[in-house]
Design a protein around this motif. Structure first.
Motif, mmCIF file in Angstrom:
data_model
loop_
_atom_site.group_PDB
_atom_site.id
_atom_site.type_symbol
_atom_site.label_atom_id
_atom_site.label_comp_id
_atom_site.label_asym_id
_atom_site.label_seq_id
_atom_site.Cartn_x
_atom_site.Cartn_y
_atom_site.Cartn_z
ATOM 1 N N ALA A 131 0.597 -0.625 0.896
ATOM 2 C CA ALA A 131 -0.078 -0.193 -0.040
ATOM 3 C C ALA A 131 0.638 1.440 -0.200
ATOM 4 O O ALA A 131 0.375 2.271 -0.420
ATOM 5 C CB ALA A 131 -0.683 0.217 1.700
ATOM 6 N N ASP A 132 1.996 1.228 0.388
ATOM 7 C CA ASP A 132 2.936 2.312 0.673
ATOM 8 C C ASP A 132 3.433 2.453 -0.642
ATOM 9 O O ASP A 132 3.674 3.549 -1.038
ATOM 10 C CB ASP A 132 4.064 2.186 1.623
ATOM 11 N N ARG A 133 3.695 0.900 -1.521
ATOM 12 C CA ARG A 133 3.954 1.407 -2.399
ATOM 13 C C ARG A 133 3.037 2.335 -3.621
ATOM 14 O O ARG A 133 3.847 2.830 -4.880
ATOM 15 C CB ARG A 133 4.741 -0.204 -3.192
ATOM 16 N N LEU A 134 1.988 1.636 -3.382
ATOM 17 C CA LEU A 134 1.122 2.420 -4.237
ATOM 18 C C LEU A 134 0.829 3.232 -4.364
ATOM 19 O O LEU A 134 0.526 4.382 -5.201
ATOM 20 C CB LEU A 134 -0.004 0.915 -3.787
ATOM 21 N N HIS A 135 0.874 4.283 -2.920
ATOM 22 C CA HIS A 135 1.055 5.517 -2.581
ATOM 23 C C HIS A 135 2.329 6.353 -3.171
ATOM 24 O O HIS A 135 1.443 7.926 -3.736
ATOM 25 C CB HIS A 135 0.422 6.220 -0.909
#
Length: 743
Positions: free
Chosen positions: A138-142
């Motif tokens: 999720a961190d990488r997606l944002h």
């Protein structure tokens, strides 16, 4: 920016019994710690962890995971400490936050090594709790959604890393929706021109076929309803990167792709999946070879669905995926769809449940086993990428065990997938009952039987054949162990010879207390160092027997003078002249006495190779230790030996120990002068062949109008065979002179 109460309401919508106080504390703590920090976009930094938390609420994850998302950058980017987080939120959340922290102060030699070390730490943390992975993705997606605010070179690096690691990792975890978004966000920065071109073409196709897609959705829904099946049918278009990848992989143009549009059919039960398939195949003709049953045989990432392609309305090929709602959630959200943290009592129970029920998590844990193999970071990164990118084939053991392997895998990969010991002892295989080469590419449904041999070692060349990271790592490890055993065995023989020549007896037990003093970890390590020439046998002798004094003649200068005498130097520096008869030299060096190391040729159990001019059985030989390479064998009369006059510790007594049954050939080099006329070379080659010798290499040294000088590297059985060949060559009219080089 989302407010505190809005985040709580999001989680409460799917988890009414949430710990609201935990979320409130995490929200306030993270906002205070990040304070006035700004992102590259100019937004408050706290907006990033808040958006990461919001992504996780879309997956319906528990409040502890959402709290970790809020806190995930505090240790790395603020003055927060692990101890403080443990005190405020508990040690479990502290452990999760630390698992997400990058290695900022690690002294690494390259960005690639830093990337590999970060991946190592991340995977180790994931092994302990899968929620680390969910927060990280999720961190990488944002970060990818806001990548446009970064500098161009940093955008390219982060996008490539996402394409290499995080997108395929999401796919391996079954999180297809996240994988597709990560791929397309990265694709935009990795290859903007291709991204824009394909996106434009897909938009045109979507507009052109909108009515047809709606008609197929309506027709399918009605036909299933007539059979009593309530289904949701909707069309979907492939994403730009998926289209680009397939075009590249299969060398097709966009017009040649038949599955740009696909349809998903969501039904209630597994039984209805198969009933739906029957209705579809009775209504429209299926395309042969395009049916796959991932319900009875799920993919390694837990994906379950029926796939078929039919010739639908307007004679258009239509790809269908038929699944239940539960299968659909797992297909979209992967491990995040497992409601283990809501349905089970403790987090430990949840991890046990997930590891048993999730093939994806099982794959991840097997990948993490590579961490224990001792590979360097770059090798680990390479192996992990290999595992992430591969599609799968399904093969069976003779007992019916299903083994999932990457597409393109061989029986070597199969053997190591079953067990490392089976791979290490593999010498052959049977595929569907027939003996086949071990480099055969496996296909779906193959039954593979591994043929094993006790004491076998995988050839080093297998590393280039194997596809899986596990197999490559194991082969590399076995090769290193085999080489170490060879050097260790050679080192022991060298020490036994050195001790015996000094009137002593070598004992491994006597060496044990001195290992630390010699600078090695264990006896095998020290013996291997002697075999590699890194540790002098004389130094070992003096360490075991400190009172030892070397008063004997220690080394010859291996050249005869004009009268045929040898010069020998003592330890005191005195020089003696001794007759150059074979026995005189044999006594000091290369004599093949009782303490000499037996040489059988290249490819035996010792790291042995021959000097440039070769040596054949019947030659008096001497060995020279080459650091890191083993022993190089020279004929005793070789002028190359003068280079080692001042290095007596590198000289090794060796003798021939030939097994006639093995029929090994040995290298020898000859020089000849032949008449420069047509047919001379053919006559030379024929003479050598008739004498059962083999030409390994041939080079022209000089060419004159009348004569050509050439050097030929031969392979012969022994000295008698070489002399017989030379005699036959001398008898030829086209040859004026022939001799052995350094002979």
């Amino acid at each position: 920016m989302m407010r505190q109460y809005e985040l709580v309401e999001r989680v409460a919508a799917y988890k009414p019994d949430l710990d609201e106080a935990l979320l409130n504390r995490a929200y306030v703590y993270a906002m205070q710690k990040h304070g006035a920090q700004k992102r590259a976009s100019g937004d408050p930094y706290f907006s990033h962890p808040l958006e990461v938390a919001a992504i996780l609420t879309q997956m319906h994850l528990d409040e502890a995971t959402v709290a970790v998302a809020l806190l995930h950058d505090t240790i790395e980017d603020t003055d927060a400490t692990r101890k403080e987080i443990d005190q405020l939120f508990g040690p479990k959340i502290g452990q999760l936050v630390e698992g997400l922290t990058k290695l900022k102060r690690l002294d690494l030699v390259s960005k690639k090594a830093a990337q590999a070390e970060n991946l190592r730490k991340l995977l180790l943390a994931i092994a302990d709790d899968i929620r680390v992975l969910l927060v990280k993705l999720a961190d990488r997606l944002h970060n990818m959604r806001t990548l446009g605010h970064m500098a161009p070179e940093k955008r390219a690096r982060i996008a490539q890393e996402t394409m290499d690691i995080y997108a395929p990792l999401a796919g391996r975890m079954g999180m297809q929706d996240m994988r597709e978004e990560l791929e397309n966000l990265a694709f935009r920065h990795v290859n903007l021109e291709a991204f824009e071109t394909i996106s434009q073409r897909l938009a045109e196709l979507r507009d052109r076929h909108a009515d047809r897609i709606a008609a197929i959705e309506r027709d399918l829904t009605e036909r299933l309803a007539e059979s009593g099946i309530e289904a949701k049918v909707y069309g979907r278009q492939k994403k730009p990167y998926s289209v680009f990848s397939k075009m590249q992989r299969k060398a097709l143009s966009l017009e040649q792709l038949s599955d740009i549009f696909g349809f998903r059919v969501i039904v209630t039960t597994e039984e209805e999946c198969y009933r739906t398939l029957g209705i579809v195949h009775r209504t429209w003709p299926m395309v042969p070879g395009r049916f796959k049953d991932y319900i009875s045989t799920p993919k390694q990432n837990d994906y379950r669905s029926l796939h078929t392609t039919i010739v639908g309305p307007s004679r258009q090929r239509v790809e269908l995926q038929i699944r239940t709602q539960q299968m659909h959630e797992i297909a979209e959200y992967g491990v995040a769809a497992h409601s283990v943290y809501k349905d089970l009592g403790s987090e430990e129970d949840a991890r046990v449940h997930l590891s048993k029920d999730s093939n994806a998590y099982g794959w991840l844990r097997r990948t993490i086993e590579l961490l224990a193999t001792g590979d360097n970071p770059e090798e680990f990164l390479e192996h992990t990428k290999l595992e992430l990118f591969q599609d799968q084939v399904f093969c069976f053991t003779p007992k019916g065990q299903l083994i999932a392997l990457p597409r393109g895998a061989t029986p070597i990969d199969f053997a190591y997938a079953v067990h490392t010991e089976i791979g290490d002892s593999c010498v052959g295989c049977k595929i569907d009952g027939r003996i086949m080469p071990v480099m055969t590419e496996l296909a779906n449904g193959d039954e593979v039987e591994i043929i094993r041999a006790k004491g076998a070692t995988p050839p080093q060349a297998w590393e280039t054949i194997a596809v899986t990271g596990k197999a490559r790592a194991a082969i590399r490890r076995a090769t290193r162990a085999s080489i170490r055993r060879q050097y260790s065995g050679l080192g022991q023989q060298i020490l036994e010879r050195t001790f015996a020549r000094s009137g002593k007896t070598f004992s491994r037990d006597a060496l044990k207390p001195l290992i630390g003093k010699l600078g090695h970890r264990d006896i095998e390590d020290a013996l291997a160092a002697v075999g590699r020439g890194e540790l002098s046998s004389t130094d070992v002798l003096k360490a075991v027997h400190p009172d030892y004094q070397d008063s004997r003649i220690t080394k010859p200068i291996p050249r005869r003078d004009e009268e045929g005498w040898f010069n020998l130097r003592t330890a005191a520096g005195m020089i003696f002249r001794v007759p150059g008869r074979p026995k005189a030299r044999e006594k000091e060096r290369g004599g093949g006495g009782a303490n000499a190391i037996p040489i059988r040729g290249v490819g035996g159990e010792m790291p042995v190779h021959f000097g440039p001019d070769g040596a054949v059985p019947g030659d008096r030989i001497v060995g020279i230790i080459e650091p890191g390479k083993g022993i190089t064998i020279y004929p005793i009369q070789s002028p190359a030996l003068t280079a080692y006059d001042e290095q007596p510790d590198r000289w090794v007594d060796v003798r021939w120990d030939i097994d006639a049954a093995l029929k090994n050939r040995f290298p020898a080099r000859i020089m000849l002068s032949a008449i420069n006329e047509p047919g001379s070379l053919a006559e030379i080659a024929e003479t050598i062949a008739v004498n059962d010798a083999n030409i390994h290499n041939l080079s022209m040294v000089s060419t004159a109008p009348d004569f050509t000088k050439m050097v030929i590297e031969l392979e012969v059985w022994d000295l008698a065979h070489l002399n017989r060949t030379l005699k036959q060559l001398r008898a030829k009219d086209c040859i004026s002179e022939v001799s052995r080089v350094n002979g």
